[in-house]
Structure formats: structure tokens, C-alpha cells
Design a protein around this motif. Structure first.
Motif, PDB file in Angstrom:
ATOM      1  N   ARG A  94       0.869  -1.037  -0.053  1.00 24.70           N
ATOM      2  CA  ARG A  94      -0.034   0.022  -0.062  1.00 24.70           C
ATOM      3  C   ARG A  94       0.980   1.185   0.029  1.00 24.70           C
ATOM      4  O   ARG A  94       0.718   2.226  -0.750  1.00 24.70           O
ATOM      5  CB  ARG A  94      -1.054   0.106   1.222  1.00 24.70           C
ATOM      6  N   SER A  95       1.866   1.362   0.863  1.00 23.28           N
ATOM      7  CA  SER A  95       2.732   2.598   0.927  1.00 23.28           C
ATOM      8  C   SER A  95       3.337   2.486  -0.416  1.00 23.28           C
ATOM      9  O   SER A  95       3.789   3.635  -0.829  1.00 23.28           O
ATOM     10  CB  SER A  95       3.304   2.728   2.438  1.00 23.28           C
ATOM     11  N   HIS A  96       4.111   1.413  -0.816  1.00 23.05           N
ATOM     12  CA  HIS A  96       4.967   1.330  -1.995  1.00 23.05           C
ATOM     13  C   HIS A  96       3.997   1.967  -3.155  1.00 23.05           C
ATOM     14  O   HIS A  96       4.550   2.718  -3.943  1.00 23.05           O
ATOM     15  CB  HIS A  96       5.287   0.002  -2.322  1.00 23.05           C
ATOM     16  N   VAL A  97       2.745   1.624  -3.325  1.00 27.97           N
ATOM     17  CA  VAL A  97       2.353   2.328  -4.489  1.00 27.97           C
ATOM     18  C   VAL A  97       1.761   3.453  -4.227  1.00 27.97           C
ATOM     19  O   VAL A  97       1.887   4.486  -5.209  1.00 27.97           O
ATOM     20  CB  VAL A  97       0.838   1.394  -4.714  1.00 27.97           C
ATOM     21  N   ALA A  98       1.470   4.056  -3.048  1.00 26.86           N
ATOM     22  CA  ALA A  98       1.376   5.450  -2.819  1.00 26.86           C
ATOM     23  C   ALA A  98       2.329   6.272  -3.144  1.00 26.86           C
ATOM     24  O   ALA A  98       2.215   7.308  -3.874  1.00 26.86           O
ATOM     25  CB  ALA A  98       0.884   5.645  -1.276  1.00 26.86           C
ATOM     26  N   ASP A  99       3.507   5.876  -2.802  1.00 30.14           N
ATOM     27  CA  ASP A  99       4.894   6.644  -3.131  1.00 30.14           C
ATOM     28  C   ASP A  99       5.178   6.711  -4.598  1.00 30.14           C
ATOM     29  O   ASP A  99       5.674   7.876  -5.265  1.00 30.14           O
ATOM     30  CB  ASP A  99       6.092   5.854  -2.637  1.00 30.14           C
ATOM     31  N   ILE A 100       4.767   5.486  -5.274  1.00 31.40           N
ATOM     32  CA  ILE A 100       5.008   5.664  -6.688  1.00 31.40           C
ATOM     33  C   ILE A 100       3.929   6.532  -7.297  1.00 31.40           C
ATOM     34  O   ILE A 100       4.394   7.473  -8.327  1.00 31.40           O
ATOM     35  CB  ILE A 100       4.904   4.313  -7.303  1.00 31.40           C
ATOM     36  N   LEU A 101       2.619   6.401  -7.029  1.00 30.08           N
ATOM     37  CA  LEU A 101       1.730   7.346  -7.721  1.00 30.08           C
ATOM     38  C   LEU A 101       1.985   8.736  -7.430  1.00 30.08           C
ATOM     39  O   LEU A 101       1.671   9.783  -8.302  1.00 30.08           O
ATOM     40  CB  LEU A 101       0.273   6.882  -7.051  1.00 30.08           C
ATOM     41  N   SER A 102       2.217   8.948  -6.128  1.00 27.73           N
ATOM     42  CA  SER A 102       2.654  10.422  -5.509  1.00 27.73           C
ATOM     43  C   SER A 102       3.992  11.055  -6.596  1.00 27.73           C
ATOM     44  O   SER A 102       3.946  11.962  -7.230  1.00 27.73           O
ATOM     45  CB  SER A 102       3.267  10.406  -4.255  1.00 27.73           C
ATOM     46  N   SER A 103       4.954  10.216  -6.786  1.00 29.09           N
ATOM     47  CA  SER A 103       6.184  10.450  -7.636  1.00 29.09           C
ATOM     48  C   SER A 103       5.794  10.892  -9.004  1.00 29.09           C
ATOM     49  O   SER A 103       6.109  11.685  -9.670  1.00 29.09           O
ATOM     50  CB  SER A 103       7.189   9.329  -7.515  1.00 29.09           C
ATOM     51  N   VAL A 104       4.780   9.934  -9.651  1.00 31.48           N
ATOM     52  CA  VAL A 104       4.181   9.937 -11.106  1.00 31.48           C
ATOM     53  C   VAL A 104       3.668  11.160 -11.257  1.00 31.48           C
ATOM     54  O   VAL A 104       3.985  12.022 -12.085  1.00 31.48           O
ATOM     55  CB  VAL A 104       3.672   8.708 -11.685  1.00 31.48           C
ATOM     56  N   PHE A 105       2.453  11.345 -10.309  1.00 29.50           N
ATOM     57  CA  PHE A 105       1.433  12.521 -10.637  1.00 29.50           C
ATOM     58  C   PHE A 105       2.051  13.837  -9.997  1.00 29.50           C
ATOM     59  O   PHE A 105       1.742  14.964 -10.400  1.00 29.50           O
ATOM     60  CB  PHE A 105       0.127  12.110  -9.990  1.00 29.50           C
ATOM     61  N   GLN A 106       3.117  13.921  -9.335  1.00 30.21           N
ATOM     62  CA  GLN A 106       3.717  15.180  -8.625  1.00 30.21           C
ATOM     63  C   GLN A 106       4.341  15.772  -9.966  1.00 30.21           C
ATOM     64  O   GLN A 106       4.537  16.777  -9.751  1.00 30.21           O
ATOM     65  CB  GLN A 106       4.667  14.802  -7.606  1.00 30.21           C
ATOM     66  N   SER A 107       4.969  14.914 -10.689  1.00 32.75           N
ATOM     67  CA  SER A 107       5.660  15.551 -11.765  1.00 32.75           C
ATOM     68  C   SER A 107       5.001  15.940 -13.058  1.00 32.75           C
ATOM     69  O   SER A 107       5.289  16.679 -13.801  1.00 32.75           O
ATOM     70  CB  SER A 107       6.772  14.574 -12.453  1.00 32.75           C
ATOM     71  N   SER A 108       3.474  15.626 -12.914  1.00 32.95           N
ATOM     72  CA  SER A 108       2.639  16.364 -13.845  1.00 32.95           C
ATOM     73  C   SER A 108       2.465  17.774 -14.061  1.00 32.95           C
ATOM     74  O   SER A 108       2.317  18.262 -12.995  1.00 32.95           O
ATOM     75  CB  SER A 108       1.316  15.368 -14.064  1.00 32.95           C
ATOM     76  N   THR A 109       2.482  18.295 -15.151  1.00 31.78           N
ATOM     77  CA  THR A 109       2.015  19.730 -15.463  1.00 31.78           C
ATOM     78  C   THR A 109       0.754  19.945 -16.173  1.00 31.78           C
ATOM     79  O   THR A 109       0.585  19.217 -16.976  1.00 31.78           O
ATOM     80  CB  THR A 109       3.376  20.476 -16.124  1.00 31.78           C
ATOM     81  N   GLY A 110      -0.279  20.829 -15.285  1.00 29.66           N
ATOM     82  CA  GLY A 110      -1.323  20.894 -15.977  1.00 29.66           C
ATOM     83  C   GLY A 110      -2.530  19.915 -15.904  1.00 29.66           C
ATOM     84  O   GLY A 110      -3.595  20.144 -16.119  1.00 29.66           O
TER      85      GLY A 110
END
Length: 180
Positions: free
Chosen positions: A54-70
Motif C-alpha cells: 500500500r505505501s509502496h504504491v502510494a509513493d510511486i503514484l505520488s512521484s508520477v503525478f507530482q511531476s505532471s504539469t497541467g
């Protein structure tokens, strides 16, 4: 570590071949970050053979979507609080990373709500898990053959699902849903 570094090297080689002369390494960067997250979790854990998914997936998704612009993306992480073997955490993390990156690059157009959902539950036998990954972006293109993918991302997802000895199903409409 040696096996993971070898995996990173292979991912870079595949990406260089696929890109030719147009280098956009953002998805490669996210793939490397997904592997890094495993090592971070291992460093912080008393048990180096398992990782809290659960925390591993949360970290990955946070990293991917944090880098999104717009795009503001709502993330729904319905992974139970379970620990998985490290050998399973790496491919699962890369599968989730790849589908999230694809949703960001190809699915979310800025029109309507952007929602990315990951769920996991035990199957009826209690021996396996069913991982479901979906997004509210554009439907998955009808001309892409999931059983014989041409794109590097889907080839990677297919190979990782096979490594986990799983199956891959795709619902294209009304929204993209991968079931593993």
C-alpha cells in the motif's frame, strides 16, 4: 541490488532503441524511481524480504503525478495493508508506474476529471490477488493489440505480468481498466 541495476540498464537500453533521435526520458525516470522506492522501503524496514504494498504504491503514484504539469489527478489507492515479497514488489511497482505514466501522457487531456485508481483484492480461492488499475482519461485506443503490443510500455507491462505468472485483461471503454 545487482539484479535491480541490471533491470535499470535493460530499461535504458530498450528506451534508447525505442526513442531513436527523440529523447523524452520522463517515463524512464519514473521507472527508475519506482525501483528506488523499493530500496528506500527496504532501508527503512526491519524485514528486507517484504515490502508494504500500500505505501509502496502510494509513493510511486505520488512521484508520477507530482511531476505532471497541467493535470490535477485524484489518486485512489485501495491496496490493502499487506506485505509482499520484494521479488513481487518490483514488477508490481513498475506495472503501476507504467500505467500511471501512460494515463498521464495519453489518457488525461485536461477535459473532465482526472482520476487514477488502483485496487487489489483476493480472488475467490484466496490463493491469488486481483490488481485493477483504471483511469478516467480517454478510452484505450481500439487499434492497440494488448496481446501483441508494439509500444515499449505495453511490452514491459506484459513481460512483468508474465514474470508474476499472472494474466492481463483490458477493458477499453467507457474508461481504461487493466485487470491483472
Amino acid at each position: 541490488v545487482k539484479n535491480n541495476l541490471s533491470l535499470v540498464s535493460s530499461l535504458i537500453s530498450l528506451k534508447e532503441t525505442a526513442l531513436g533521435s527523440k529523447p523524452d526520458l520522463s517515463d524512464l525516470r519514473n521507472q527508475v524511481k519506482a525501483i528506488e522506492k523499493v530500496h528506500e522501503s527496504l532501508q527503512e524496514s526491519d524485514d528486507i524480504t517484504h515490502i508494504n504494498l500500500r505505501s509502496h504504491v502510494a509513493d510511486i503514484l505520488s512521484s508520477v503525478f507530482q511531476s505532471s504539469t497541467g493535470h490535477h489527478v485524484t489518486i485512489e489507492n485501495s491496496i490493502p495493508d499487506v506485505s509482499v515479497p520484494t521479488k513481487a514488489a518490483v514488477p508490481l511497482g513498475l506495472i503501476i508506474n507504467e500505467t500511471a505514466t501512460n494515463a498521464l501522457q495519453h489518457g488525461f487531456t485536461g477535459q473532465g476529471e482526472c482520476r487514477f485508481t488502483v485496487t487489489m483484492e483476493e480472488d475467490s480461492t484466496g490463493e491469488n490477488y486481483i490488481l485493477t488499475i483504471s483511469n478516467t482519461g480517454r478510452p484505450f485506443p481500439a487499434d492497440v493489440d494488448i496481446d501483441n503490443p508494439q509500444g515499449l510500455g505495453l511490452q514491459l507491462v506484459s513481460a512483468l505480468v508474465a514474470q508474476l505468472r499472472g494474466t492481463l485483461e483490458l477493458q477499453r471503454e467507457p474508461q481504461t481498466v487493466f485487470t491483472i
